[in-house]
Design an enzyme around this catalytic site. Structure first.
Site, PDB file in Angstrom:
ATOM      1  N   ARG A  96       0.806  -1.241   0.000  1.00  0.00           N
ATOM      2  CA  ARG A  96       0.000   0.000   0.000  1.00  0.00           C
ATOM      3  C   ARG A  96       0.836   1.287   0.000  1.00  0.00           C
ATOM      4  NH1 ARG A  96      -2.460  -3.642  -0.962  1.00  0.00           N
ATOM      5  NH2 ARG A  96      -4.415  -4.401  -0.099  1.00  0.00           N
ATOM      6  N   SER A 141     -10.587   0.010   3.701  1.00  0.00           N
ATOM      7  CA  SER A 141     -10.038  -0.413   4.993  1.00  0.00           C
ATOM      8  C   SER A 141      -9.417   0.774   5.711  1.00  0.00           C
ATOM      9  CB  SER A 141      -8.956  -1.473   4.782  1.00  0.00           C
ATOM     10  OG  SER A 141      -9.542  -2.623   4.236  1.00  0.00           O
ATOM     11  N   GLU A 173      -4.428   3.238   6.727  1.00  0.00           N
ATOM     12  CA  GLU A 173      -4.171   3.152   5.291  1.00  0.00           C
ATOM     13  C   GLU A 173      -4.602   4.476   4.641  1.00  0.00           C
ATOM     14  OE1 GLU A 173      -5.359  -0.712   3.681  1.00  0.00           O
ATOM     15  OE2 GLU A 173      -5.980   0.302   1.856  1.00  0.00           O
TER      16      GLU A 173
HETATM   17  C1  LIG Z   1     -15.514   0.649  -1.242  1.00  0.00           C
HETATM   18  C2  LIG Z   1     -14.009   0.780  -1.261  1.00  0.00           C
HETATM   19  C3  LIG Z   1     -13.229  -0.336  -1.488  1.00  0.00           C
HETATM   20  C4  LIG Z   1     -11.830  -0.233  -1.507  1.00  0.00           C
HETATM   21  N1  LIG Z   1     -11.091  -1.349  -1.719  1.00  0.00           N
HETATM   22  C5  LIG Z   1      -9.746  -1.260  -1.755  1.00  0.00           C
HETATM   23  C6  LIG Z   1      -8.949  -2.428  -1.991  1.00  0.00           C
HETATM   24  O1  LIG Z   1      -9.428  -3.537  -2.160  1.00  0.00           O
HETATM   25  N2  LIG Z   1      -7.599  -2.273  -2.045  1.00  0.00           N
HETATM   26  C7  LIG Z   1      -6.992  -1.052  -1.883  1.00  0.00           C
HETATM   27  O2  LIG Z   1      -5.763  -0.988  -1.962  1.00  0.00           O
HETATM   28  N3  LIG Z   1      -7.733   0.066  -1.663  1.00  0.00           N
HETATM   29  C8  LIG Z   1      -9.082  -0.007  -1.594  1.00  0.00           C
HETATM   30  N4  LIG Z   1      -9.828   1.112  -1.369  1.00  0.00           N
HETATM   31  C9  LIG Z   1      -9.150   2.410  -1.154  1.00  0.00           C
HETATM   32  C10 LIG Z   1      -8.989   3.268  -2.422  1.00  0.00           C
HETATM   33  O3  LIG Z   1      -9.974   2.960  -3.382  1.00  0.00           O
HETATM   34  C11 LIG Z   1      -7.608   3.074  -3.055  1.00  0.00           C
HETATM   35  O4  LIG Z   1      -6.575   3.453  -2.165  1.00  0.00           O
HETATM   36  C12 LIG Z   1      -7.447   3.890  -4.348  1.00  0.00           C
HETATM   37  O5  LIG Z   1      -6.236   3.534  -4.914  1.00  0.00           O
HETATM   38  C13 LIG Z   1      -7.482   5.402  -4.120  1.00  0.00           C
HETATM   39  O6  LIG Z   1      -7.619   6.027  -5.388  1.00  0.00           O
HETATM   40  P1  LIG Z   1      -8.323   7.453  -5.514  1.00  0.00           P
HETATM   41  O7  LIG Z   1      -8.313   7.858  -6.940  1.00  0.00           O
HETATM   42  O8  LIG Z   1      -9.642   7.451  -4.850  1.00  0.00           O
HETATM   43  O9  LIG Z   1      -7.294   8.343  -4.702  1.00  0.00           O
HETATM   44  P2  LIG Z   1      -7.628   9.513  -3.660  1.00  0.00           P
HETATM   45  O10 LIG Z   1      -8.317   8.933  -2.463  1.00  0.00           O
HETATM   46  O11 LIG Z   1      -8.308  10.639  -4.326  1.00  0.00           O
HETATM   47  O12 LIG Z   1      -6.149   9.942  -3.240  1.00  0.00           O
HETATM   48  C14 LIG Z   1      -5.309   9.034  -2.536  1.00  0.00           C
HETATM   49  C15 LIG Z   1      -3.911   9.647  -2.456  1.00  0.00           C
HETATM   50  O13 LIG Z   1      -3.344   9.661  -3.768  1.00  0.00           O
HETATM   51  C16 LIG Z   1      -2.979  11.001  -4.127  1.00  0.00           C
HETATM   52  N5  LIG Z   1      -3.223  11.155  -5.555  1.00  0.00           N
HETATM   53  C17 LIG Z   1      -4.355  10.859  -6.240  1.00  0.00           C
HETATM   54  N6  LIG Z   1      -4.188  11.108  -7.552  1.00  0.00           N
HETATM   55  C18 LIG Z   1      -2.916  11.585  -7.709  1.00  0.00           C
HETATM   56  C19 LIG Z   1      -2.156  12.036  -8.821  1.00  0.00           C
HETATM   57  N7  LIG Z   1      -2.654  12.063 -10.061  1.00  0.00           N
HETATM   58  N8  LIG Z   1      -0.900  12.463  -8.591  1.00  0.00           N
HETATM   59  C20 LIG Z   1      -0.363  12.442  -7.351  1.00  0.00           C
HETATM   60  N9  LIG Z   1      -1.040  12.031  -6.252  1.00  0.00           N
HETATM   61  C21 LIG Z   1      -2.311  11.599  -6.432  1.00  0.00           C
HETATM   62  C22 LIG Z   1      -3.866  11.889  -3.280  1.00  0.00           C
HETATM   63  O14 LIG Z   1      -3.315  13.186  -3.109  1.00  0.00           O
HETATM   64  C23 LIG Z   1      -3.918  11.098  -1.982  1.00  0.00           C
HETATM   65  O15 LIG Z   1      -2.747  11.305  -1.220  1.00  0.00           O
HETATM   66  C24 LIG Z   1     -11.225   1.030  -1.320  1.00  0.00           C
HETATM   67  C25 LIG Z   1     -12.022   2.158  -1.121  1.00  0.00           C
HETATM   68  C26 LIG Z   1     -13.398   2.042  -1.072  1.00  0.00           C
HETATM   69  C27 LIG Z   1     -14.244   3.265  -0.844  1.00  0.00           C
END
Ligand SMILES: Cc1cc2nc3c(=O)[nH]c(=O)nc-3n(C[C@H](O)[C@H](O)[C@H](O)COP(=O)(O)OP(=O)(O)OC[C@H]3O[C@@H](n4cnc5c(N)ncnc54)[C@H](O)[C@@H]3O)c2cc1C
Length: 299
Positions: free
Chosen positions: A175, A223, A295
């Protein structure tokens, strides 16, 4: 320079970008945080570059937001700029098994598109509701698979300049990706495996069905805590009686002890979220002597 400003950015620097006043609770999947901020959505990479150069020269605060599915908002207004790249980083290009993907492309869209072209191998990840930039930043993973090993190159901006990187295996951790702080990802180059379109579509569908069966209902951010080495955070939290704990409209799911859901339509408060998370952490520390690490990314 014009004195007419939106947020901290003078209008002339914003180029052809859309600017909106937003609240964290409305742009994050958990729905927490009454704090407001200016969200800037550049139309092109050139607009993004100009904005980032200005931000760097003036040493302003900024955050990139993806789908907001791992980001927990704040109750305070944000003194800086939030960048939303969906207008300028939403394309997918393909050359055989090499996919060059905009950082604002949803992971599921990439998986489905690649499958149609006869490529895949990332079906276990396709229920993760993130955009590629967030997925890479978090080295998101599921069922023993992570995005890291498929990534060949990353492109973006750092300190106002163009930036590229070829990560190696040791740059990916559970992660986590060893990205330099402050990098803004614009494009991710992935190498995907050759697959049968029908079989890959079947795998994607079955993973989405599995997710809809096991994911607790309600708004969440996935999580809460990382698994400590050799242990499952959910099992530790369950043994400490965390299921059902609540602070105002935030509650630990009865289905999954490492999962907080928001109840009702009212926004949640970040202060309540922290209180609930700290109580979960305190219980595990007291009973097992293990300090859990979130996380989530907090604004
Ligand atoms: C229902 C649900 C299920 C999930 N299941 C999982 C799972 O199975 N496994 C898992 O690992 N995670 C899971 N997650 C967590 C999440 O979906 C992941 O961590 C995902 O990768 C986050 O992506 P995001 O676009 O929403 O990022 P955001 O939440 O918008 O941002 C996360 C971080 O990344 C940075 N960031 C985003 N885009 C960029 C960019 N272009 N450049 C630089 N930095 C950036 C942000 O500033 C922040 O620090 C889940 C979440 C939910 C709500």
């Amino acid at each position: 320079m014009t004195l007419d400003r939106i947020g901290q950015l003078p209008i002339e620097v914003q180029g052809d970008a859309e600017v909106r006043r937003c609240r964290w609770a409305d742009v994050t999947t958990l729905g927490v945080g009454a704090g407001q901020f200016y969200r800037i959505s550049p139309n092109t990479l050139l607009d993004l570059k100009n904005i980032l150069q200005f931000i760097y020269n003036k040493q302003l605060n900024y955050i990139v937001i993806g789908a907001g599915s791992n980001l927990i908002g704040s109750d305070e207004d944000f003194d800086g700029v939030v960048l939303d790249l969906r207008k300028c980083c939403g394309e997918i290009r393909q050359d055989g098994g090499i996919f060059t993907v905009g950082s604002a492309v949803p992971l599921l869209r990439l998986a489905k598109y690649a499958a149609e072209q006869g490529y895949g191998g990332i079906s276990k990840l396709c229920g993760i509701p993130g955009l590629l930039g967030g997925v890479v930043t978090m080295n998101a993973g599921a069922l023993g698979q992570e995005i890291g090993p498929s990534v060949q190159e990353l492109h973006g901006f750092l300190e106002g300049r163009e930036w590229s990187w070829q990560p190696t295996a040791s740059d990916w951790e559970y992660r986590r990706c060893h990205l330099p702080s402050g990098v803004v990802l614009t494009e991710i180059v992935l190498k995907l495996q050759e697959v049968s379109t029908a079989e890959e579509n079947e795998l994607i569908l079955s993973e989405l069905n599995r997710r809809s069966r096991v994911t607790p209902r309600g708004r969440s951010a996935g999580s809460v805590f990382r698994n400590p080495p050799g242990q499952f955070a959910g099992a530790l939290l369950e043994q400490c009686g965390c299921k059902g704990l609540s602070v105002n409209n935030l509650r630990v799911s009865e289905q999954h002890a490492n999962w907080i859901v928001k109840e009702g339509d009212e926004p949640g408060r970040a202060v309540d979220c922290r209180q609930l998370v700290e109580e979960m952490r305190r219980r595990v520390q007291k009973q097992f002597g293990i300090t859990l690490e979130t996380e989530w990314r907090w604004v």
